[in-house]
Design an enzyme around this catalytic site. Sequence first.
Site, PDB file in Angstrom:
ATOM      1  N   ARG A  83     -17.791   4.236  19.386  1.00 30.19           N
ATOM      2  CA  ARG A  83     -18.498   3.322  20.313  1.00 30.19           C
ATOM      3  C   ARG A  83     -18.736   4.001  21.643  1.00 30.19           C
ATOM      4  NH1 ARG A  83     -14.477  -1.381  18.677  1.00 30.19           N
ATOM      5  NH2 ARG A  83     -13.235   0.492  18.612  1.00 30.19           N
ATOM      6  N   GLY A 120     -14.903   1.174   9.797  1.00 27.01           N
ATOM      7  CA  GLY A 120     -15.371   0.756  11.137  1.00 27.01           C
ATOM      8  C   GLY A 120     -16.739   1.330  11.502  1.00 27.01           C
ATOM      9  N   ILE A 121     -16.945   2.619  11.249  1.00 27.24           N
ATOM     10  CA  ILE A 121     -18.227   3.248  11.596  1.00 27.24           C
ATOM     11  C   ILE A 121     -19.312   2.842  10.596  1.00 27.24           C
ATOM     12  CG2 ILE A 121     -19.406   5.488  11.763  1.00 27.24           C
ATOM     13  CD1 ILE A 121     -16.726   6.661  12.826  1.00 27.24           C
ATOM     14  N   GLY A 122     -18.983   2.910   9.316  1.00 30.08           N
ATOM     15  CA  GLY A 122     -19.963   2.552   8.284  1.00 30.08           C
ATOM     16  C   GLY A 122     -20.432   1.113   8.419  1.00 30.08           C
ATOM     17  N   GLY A 162     -10.199   7.743   9.879  1.00 33.79           N
ATOM     18  CA  GLY A 162     -10.171   8.663   8.741  1.00 33.79           C
ATOM     19  C   GLY A 162     -11.458   8.408   7.979  1.00 33.79           C
ATOM     20  N   LEU A 213     -16.130   5.324   6.318  1.00 30.32           N
ATOM     21  CA  LEU A 213     -16.175   6.014   7.613  1.00 30.32           C
ATOM     22  C   LEU A 213     -15.410   5.210   8.650  1.00 30.32           C
ATOM     23  CD1 LEU A 213     -20.050   6.797   7.581  1.00 30.32           C
ATOM     24  CD2 LEU A 213     -18.196   8.170   6.610  1.00 30.32           C
ATOM     25  N   ASP A 270     -13.521   7.759  19.828  1.00 33.71           N
ATOM     26  CA  ASP A 270     -14.023   6.427  19.499  1.00 33.71           C
ATOM     27  C   ASP A 270     -15.555   6.467  19.464  1.00 33.71           C
ATOM     28  OD1 ASP A 270     -14.983   3.717  19.781  1.00 33.71           O
ATOM     29  OD2 ASP A 270     -12.921   3.160  20.261  1.00 33.71           O
ATOM     30  N   HIS A 316      -8.084   6.740   0.280  1.00 37.06           N
ATOM     31  CA  HIS A 316      -8.978   5.583   0.452  1.00 37.06           C
ATOM     32  C   HIS A 316      -9.437   5.023  -0.905  1.00 37.06           C
ATOM     33  CE1 HIS A 316     -10.394   7.388   4.558  1.00 37.06           C
ATOM     34  NE2 HIS A 316      -9.458   6.466   4.776  1.00 37.06           N
ATOM     35  N   ARG A 328       0.872  -1.169   0.000  1.00 36.89           N
ATOM     36  CA  ARG A 328       0.000   0.000   0.000  1.00 36.89           C
ATOM     37  C   ARG A 328       0.915   1.227   0.000  1.00 36.89           C
ATOM     38  NH1 ARG A 328      -2.842   2.892   4.918  1.00 36.89           N
ATOM     39  NH2 ARG A 328      -4.036   4.378   3.721  1.00 36.89           N
TER      40      ARG A 328
HETATM   41  P1  ADP Z   1      -9.158   3.162  10.703  1.00 36.53           P
HETATM   42  O1  ADP Z   1      -9.467   4.371   9.857  1.00 36.53           O
HETATM   43  O2  ADP Z   1      -8.154   3.430  11.775  1.00 36.53           O
HETATM   44  O3  ADP Z   1      -8.899   1.902   9.893  1.00 36.53           O
HETATM   45  P2  ADP Z   1     -11.627   1.825  11.441  1.00 36.53           P
HETATM   46  O4  ADP Z   1     -12.122   1.634  10.045  1.00 36.53           O
HETATM   47  O5  ADP Z   1     -11.215   0.633  12.216  1.00 36.53           O
HETATM   48  O6  ADP Z   1     -10.505   2.928  11.521  1.00 36.53           O
HETATM   49  O7  ADP Z   1     -12.802   2.576  12.250  1.00 36.53           O
HETATM   50  C1  ADP Z   1     -12.634   2.995  13.552  1.00 36.53           C
HETATM   51  C2  ADP Z   1     -13.944   3.618  14.029  1.00 36.53           C
HETATM   52  O8  ADP Z   1     -14.990   2.652  13.923  1.00 36.53           O
HETATM   53  C3  ADP Z   1     -13.900   4.074  15.475  1.00 36.53           C
HETATM   54  O9  ADP Z   1     -14.540   5.329  15.629  1.00 36.53           O
HETATM   55  C4  ADP Z   1     -14.721   3.010  16.172  1.00 36.53           C
HETATM   56  O10 ADP Z   1     -15.343   3.507  17.311  1.00 36.53           O
HETATM   57  C5  ADP Z   1     -15.749   2.677  15.112  1.00 36.53           C
HETATM   58  N1  ADP Z   1     -16.362   1.385  15.407  1.00 36.53           N
HETATM   59  C6  ADP Z   1     -15.779   0.169  15.421  1.00 36.53           C
HETATM   60  N2  ADP Z   1     -16.676  -0.781  15.820  1.00 36.53           N
HETATM   61  C7  ADP Z   1     -17.831  -0.126  16.100  1.00 36.53           C
HETATM   62  C8  ADP Z   1     -19.118  -0.523  16.569  1.00 36.53           C
HETATM   63  N3  ADP Z   1     -19.394  -1.800  16.841  1.00 36.53           N
HETATM   64  N4  ADP Z   1     -20.063   0.419  16.710  1.00 36.53           N
HETATM   65  C9  ADP Z   1     -19.795   1.710  16.443  1.00 36.53           C
HETATM   66  N5  ADP Z   1     -18.612   2.152  15.995  1.00 36.53           N
HETATM   67  C10 ADP Z   1     -17.635   1.267  15.827  1.00 36.53           C
END
Ligand code: ADP
Length: 393
Positions: A278, A323-325, A208, A205, A276, A176, A87
């Site tokens: 969550r 993670g959020i999406g 980043g 989402l 975070d 991305h 990457r």
């Molecule tokens: P990165 O950009 O570091 O790869 P991720 O794609 O892992 O990040 O996303 C991280 C985000 O996803 C954080 O804000 C985390 O709180 C959120 N997240 C992960 N699991 C959940 C969940 N079960 N419910 C809500 N938000 C979550």
Amino acid sequence: MILVLNSGSSSIKFKLYEHKSLKMVVSGTAQKIGEKNSIITVSDPYSKTTKELILPNHTVALKKIEEILISQNYINSFSSLFGVGHRVVHGGEDFHSPTLIDESVIESIKSNISLAPLHNRANLEGIKSIYHISPNIPQVAVFDTAFHQSMPPKAYRYAIPKELYTKYKIRRYGFHGTSHYYVSKKVAKLIKRDYKSLKIITLHLGNGASACAIDGGRSIDTSMGMTPLEGLVMGTRSGDIDAGVVLFLSNIVSTKEIDNLLNRESGLKGLCGINDLREIQKETDKNSDAQLALEVMAHRIIKYIGAYYAILGGLDAIVFTGGIGEHSALVREMVTKQIEHFGIEFDKTKNETTQKDAFEITKDTSSVKVWVIPTDEELVIATYTKEIIEALL
Ligand code: ADP
């Protein structure tokens, strides 16, 4: 086997794929490279090994990873690999697609260091280390920016003096790209439509975050800019902000501090003290700042969807990923409910059903389809690595 590497300044994430089936067999990370208490973790579906050791640099870290993969019988040596896919964060204007790495590619990645100093330097470390360990393995670079090189000038140029673009390459690049490409292509397959005929908005989402407008398989606009700071509200990055605020701040604090404020202390963290999602979701009942942080984030996403609907001139599908999406039913509902007038019939029950794989969150009759699709950037890198190397044989 194909090894996929994501090299950061003090870490390396890796995944090893069986090269014919592209099945992932083992993954892991080396963390705290350059510090005294480095850690290597290796996981497969059945076990997880963690080793504490000293890894002074990326070459030693990769040699150690090689040693562990040999001792666990995954490979005979790095020299027996089919190829290595990297990457690479910033390809500038030089790279529109993944590329086999040679001396001239390394020079071009170097020449783009000023656009992403931390990331590109670290990515180069990974490439050079593999070259150092096994000079004959073919290596492929997959750029985060490449998918967005199809953006037209009206989308990528900033309205600032032209010389700033011609002399310093100041323009919008977007990031991305591998993720936007993967989930947009996958949604076309899932809704059984021709990718080349679709208008899609993808929302990556994570910590980043970025949105992308994709017309017939080509990115025509995206929310991140010259750097990943522009666009959506992120975990700790502000996203869009009046450049006048930066000027105002420059009279109060140093440039370094502005960088820290906007990249590491803003976004969700700036609005409510927590980055975070969550944790934020747990706080919303009792903490009005947490509620506001969610609302500002959702409002920005909705604005981008509206803008992209307009420039696409129609819409077939929206995809949530990252993670959020992938995991926040709440954010998906806040966003999707607000845009039902775009021809979206939101299905609350489907949205709240936790699933591991891709799933739809709109009713069967919805004219615009909304899907949740887990992203898999490493698989895309492995696929490109396989294709590019096979084409040489
Ligand atoms: P990165 O950009 O570091 O790869 P991720 O794609 O892992 O990040 O996303 C991280 C985000 O996803 C954080 O804000 C985390 O709180 C959120 N997240 C992960 N699991 C959940 C969940 N079960 N419910 C809500 N938000 C979550």
